[in-house]
Design a protein around this motif. Structure first.
Motif, short mmCIF file in Angstrom:
data_model
loop_
_atom_site.label_atom_id
_atom_site.label_comp_id
_atom_site.label_asym_id
_atom_site.label_seq_id
_atom_site.Cartn_x
_atom_site.Cartn_y
_atom_site.Cartn_z
N UNK A 1 -79.36 5.70 17.39
CA UNK A 1 -78.18 6.24 16.70
C UNK A 1 -78.50 7.54 15.97
N UNK A 2 -79.42 7.48 15.01
CA UNK A 2 -79.64 8.65 14.16
C UNK A 2 -80.19 9.85 14.92
N UNK A 3 -81.21 9.64 15.74
CA UNK A 3 -81.82 10.77 16.44
C UNK A 3 -80.82 11.49 17.34
N UNK A 4 -80.11 10.79 18.25
CA UNK A 4 -79.15 11.52 19.09
C UNK A 4 -77.98 12.09 18.30
N UNK A 5 -77.52 11.38 17.26
CA UNK A 5 -76.39 11.89 16.48
C UNK A 5 -76.77 13.16 15.73
N UNK A 6 -77.94 13.16 15.14
CA UNK A 6 -78.40 14.34 14.40
C UNK A 6 -78.64 15.50 15.36
N UNK A 7 -79.21 15.22 16.52
CA UNK A 7 -79.43 16.29 17.50
C UNK A 7 -78.11 16.93 17.91
N UNK A 8 -77.10 16.10 18.12
CA UNK A 8 -75.78 16.63 18.50
C UNK A 8 -75.15 17.39 17.34
N UNK B 1 -70.79 0.21 15.66
CA UNK B 1 -70.82 -0.18 17.06
C UNK B 1 -72.22 -0.62 17.47
N UNK B 2 -73.23 0.07 16.96
CA UNK B 2 -74.62 -0.29 17.28
C UNK B 2 -74.94 -1.70 16.78
N UNK B 3 -74.38 -2.08 15.65
CA UNK B 3 -74.71 -3.37 15.03
C UNK B 3 -74.13 -4.56 15.78
N UNK B 4 -73.12 -4.31 16.63
CA UNK B 4 -72.45 -5.42 17.31
C UNK B 4 -73.45 -6.21 18.15
N UNK C 1 -90.60 -5.09 16.46
CA UNK C 1 -90.22 -3.83 15.81
C UNK C 1 -89.17 -4.08 14.74
N UNK C 2 -89.23 -3.30 13.69
CA UNK C 2 -88.19 -3.36 12.68
C UNK C 2 -86.92 -2.76 13.29
N UNK C 3 -85.78 -3.39 13.05
CA UNK C 3 -84.54 -2.92 13.65
C UNK C 3 -84.20 -1.50 13.23
N UNK C 4 -84.66 -1.08 12.07
CA UNK C 4 -84.40 0.29 11.62
C UNK C 4 -85.00 1.31 12.58
N UNK C 5 -86.10 0.95 13.23
CA UNK C 5 -86.71 1.88 14.19
C UNK C 5 -85.79 2.04 15.40
N UNK C 6 -85.21 0.94 15.85
CA UNK C 6 -84.25 1.02 16.96
C UNK C 6 -83.03 1.83 16.53
N UNK C 7 -82.58 1.61 15.31
CA UNK C 7 -81.41 2.34 14.82
C UNK C 7 -81.69 3.84 14.79
N UNK C 8 -82.90 4.20 14.36
CA UNK C 8 -83.28 5.62 14.37
C UNK C 8 -83.20 6.19 15.78
N UNK C 9 -83.85 5.49 16.73
CA UNK C 9 -83.95 6.00 18.10
C UNK C 9 -82.60 6.05 18.80
N UNK D 1 -86.55 23.32 12.83
CA UNK D 1 -86.96 22.10 12.15
C UNK D 1 -85.90 21.49 11.25
N UNK D 2 -84.62 21.64 11.61
CA UNK D 2 -83.55 21.11 10.75
C UNK D 2 -83.27 19.64 11.02
N UNK D 3 -83.71 19.13 12.14
CA UNK D 3 -83.35 17.76 12.51
C UNK D 3 -83.99 16.72 11.59
N UNK D 4 -85.27 16.87 11.28
CA UNK D 4 -85.97 15.86 10.48
C UNK D 4 -85.32 15.65 9.11
N UNK D 5 -85.09 16.71 8.32
CA UNK D 5 -84.44 16.47 7.02
C UNK D 5 -83.01 15.99 7.17
N UNK D 6 -82.34 16.39 8.25
CA UNK D 6 -80.95 15.96 8.43
C UNK D 6 -80.89 14.47 8.77
N UNK D 7 -81.92 13.94 9.44
CA UNK D 7 -81.95 12.50 9.72
C UNK D 7 -82.02 11.71 8.43
N UNK D 8 -82.76 12.23 7.45
CA UNK D 8 -82.83 11.56 6.15
C UNK D 8 -81.45 11.55 5.50
N UNK D 9 -80.76 12.69 5.55
CA UNK D 9 -79.41 12.75 4.99
C UNK D 9 -78.48 11.79 5.71
#
Length: 273
Positions: A103-110, A28-31, A93-101, A149-157
């Motif tokens: 998608x990944x960051x809020x999804x991992x936090x949840x 959905x983010x990629x649309x 900015x590299x699009x991966x940075x936007x994807x992190x901010x 500190x579980x969020x950072x390694x989980x973002x990599x996963x």
């Protein structure tokens, strides 16, 4: 040294359970990426290439340049989702940075929050001991998660999970898969914006004295809070007794815990005088 590994394992377990949801959110983010102008860096300057991202991908040309991007996203198939993640946006900015901010960051936090809720329910004693070791209140799930500190390694996963599923898939196919959910997310955002309450009025500095007197009058009046319409006359008398002029009463009422109907009744009373 306290052992928090069981919680780390639990966060990864919950992430695996939510893998399909993460892939759906990523699609959905990629649309819309294909419709954006393509940019690249030439001699240190960010320039538009004159093509959209989709047109460049259709020609089989790489979306990401050699000067920018992340090493771990290099060697991507031209036009793929991974290639799109490594390309530059219009802001440089590299699009991966936007994807992190986004998608990944809020999804991992949840995901960590859900894991914490499960731990508190299914392993209450262990959860309380873990929170105590971390110096946090076991009732404050987010504080415990941050301290652990579980969020950072989980973002990599999470990133590895997304790339394994979508990395080599053509961007246009990822967008097509994500279109239905992106429409849902857009509708949700519109609904949230429509439901957002108007900001409370900010009192003018010139009203500071009158507002101080008005609050004192309200406290002394014995009115219920917020003040109901049937107590409008009582409040008006109290405001007058504290020295407020009619124009000051009108100005301070929006800043007091008073129902709208009460304000209207007081305004009508003042207008009739």
């Amino acid at each position: 040294m306290f052992d928090v590994d069981w919680m780390g394992l639990l966060t990864r377990e919950v992430l695996r359970e939510r893998g399909a949801a993460l892939i759906a959110e990523s699609c959905a983010w990629a649309v819309g990426l294909s419709d954006q102008p393509h940019h690249e860096r030439r001699a240190g300057r960010l320039v538009a290439t004159g093509l959209t991202v989709g047109e460049r991908a259709a020609h089989g040309r790489p979306l990401a340049g050699e000067e920018d991007g992340r090493l771990e996203l290099g060697d991507a198939r031209p036009g793929s989702f991974q290639d799109a993640l490594n390309m530059l946006g219009a802001d440089g900015r590299v699009q991966a940075e936007r994807f992190d901010d986004e998608v990944l960051v809020p999804f991992v936090a949840d995901t960590c929050r859900l894991a914490a809720e499960r731990a508190r329910t299914s392993r209450r004693a262990a959860w309380e001991e873990l929170a105590d070791d971390l110096g946090e209140d076991p009732r404050d799930l987010l504080d415990v998660v941050r301290a652990g500190g579980w969020e950072a390694p989980l973002r990599i996963d999470a990133e590895h999970l997304v790339l394994a599923a979508l990395g080599t898939v053509p961007l246009i196919e990822v967008e097509a898969e994500g279109l239905p959910l992106s429409l849902v997310r857009a509708a949700e955002a519109t609904a949230r914006a429509a439901a957002a309450p108007e900001p409370a009025p900010v009192p003018d500095d010139s009203l500071a004295g009158a507002l101080f007197l008005a609050r004192a009058a309200l406290e002394e009046s014995g009115c219920t809070v917020p003040v109901r319409p049937e107590e409008a006359d009582l409040l008006l008398v109290a405001l007058g007794d504290n020295g407020l002029e009619p124009d000051e009463v009108t100005a301070v009422l929006p800043h007091l815990p008073v129902e709208e109907a009460t304000i209207s009744r007081i305004a009508a009373t003042l207008a009739a005088r």
